[in-house]
Design an enzyme around this catalytic site. Structure first.
Site, mmCIF file in Angstrom:
data_model
loop_
_atom_site.group_PDB
_atom_site.id
_atom_site.type_symbol
_atom_site.label_atom_id
_atom_site.label_comp_id
_atom_site.label_asym_id
_atom_site.label_seq_id
_atom_site.Cartn_x
_atom_site.Cartn_y
_atom_site.Cartn_z
ATOM 1 N N ASP A 8 0.884 -1.285 -0.026
ATOM 2 C CA ASP A 8 -0.087 -0.002 0.074
ATOM 3 C C ASP A 8 0.782 1.282 0.070
ATOM 4 O OD1 ASP A 8 -2.466 1.662 0.376
ATOM 5 O OD2 ASP A 8 -1.691 1.856 2.503
ATOM 6 N N ASP A 10 -0.315 5.335 0.492
ATOM 7 C CA ASP A 10 -0.594 6.295 1.535
ATOM 8 C C ASP A 10 -1.159 5.761 2.865
ATOM 9 O OD1 ASP A 10 -1.129 8.848 2.313
ATOM 10 O OD2 ASP A 10 -2.669 9.503 1.081
#
Length: 269
Positions: A8, A10
């Site tokens: 991932d 952010d």
């Protein structure tokens, strides 16, 4: 044995424009080990090159080929079902480019599919068009269900908020591509040419990253660098009815664990 990673962005590697401590070293370590990985993001507004540029600008080494966005996954999903389909787009540059590169036909004239992502110019007029297209029989695809986005000045409505308006207007639930859906994860796993059980998901959000990893059959590594914290973890676990396989305080402890895993794997070989 973990052979590849889905990472991932952010909340895991950065907060907005600010790199999280240790993110550069984490990616550098994976590259030095020769372990394949992909950056997987629900962001549908940026192109893969735009995502890579954003990462490189913060000192995190990245290439567009290492990026899987919800926009690309959505376009590929539609193209696999209906090659050359007529598609109406409610979204921004990243989604428009993904649709075109997937060989789909952009149109506002009787589309077969509506693909919707974040659109910061969304209006009542666009909502009206979406209502008529979908009620006219077009399939409704939502890139990602995020209700909120972090902005420089605070939270902003996300693609899921726009989707909620369209769903309320049409009464039609969309097919969701991005996390926590397994669709984007399975797309990324295919790109890695691995089995789900050979892939681990690294993320900060129990409700998206970890839930998507569990749904796809991957091992899950939660880092407490973003949304999920010690204080709210139990609530998130109850909400998604799943637990992460491993929890790390920060990216430094995660990187040390990855190095240990690689060392053990090399000894077995």
């Amino acid at each position: 044995m973990i052979k590849a990673y889905l990472i991932d962005l952010d909340g895991t590697l950065y907060h907005g424009r600010h790199r999280i401590d240790g993110a550069d070293r984490l990616i550098q370590t994976l590259k030095e080990q020769g372990v394949p990985f992909l950056f997987v993001t629900n962001n549908s507004s940026r192109t893969p090159q735009g995502v890579a540029d954003h990462l490189n600008g913060m000192g995190i080494e990245a290439d567009a080929s290492e990026v899987c966005t919800s926009a690309v996954a959505a376009a590929e999903y539609v193209a696999a079902q209906s090659p050359g389909a007529r598609v109406a787009c409610i979204g921004e540059t990243g989604l428009i480019q993904a649709i075109e590169e997937a060989g789909l036909i952009l149109t506002e004239d009787q589309p077969e599919v509506v693909i919707q992502g974040i659109d910061r110019e969304f209006s009542y007029q666009k909502l009206t068009k979406a209502l008529r297209w979908i009620n006219g029989g077009a399939q409704y695809i939502l890139t990602n269900p995020d209700l909120q986005l972090p902005g420089d000045d605070g939270l902003m409505p996300g693609a899921g908020t726009i989707g909620a308006a369209i769903e309320a207007a049409t009464g039609v639930q969309p097919t969701v591509i991005g996390k926590p859906s397994s669709i984007i994860m399975k797309s990324a796993i295919r790109r890695l040419n691995k089995k789900a059980e050979e892939v681990a998901v690294i993320g900060d959000n129990m409700r998206t990253d970890i839930a998507a990893g569990v749904a796809a059959g991957c091992e899950t590594l939660l880092v407490l660098t973003g949304v999920t914290t010690h204080e709210n973890m139990d609530g998130h676990i109850q909400a998604v009815k799943a637990r992460p396989d491993h929890v790390f305080e920060d990216l430094h402890t995660l990187t040390a664990w990855l190095a240990k895993q690689a060392d053990q794997a090399s000894k077995k070989e």
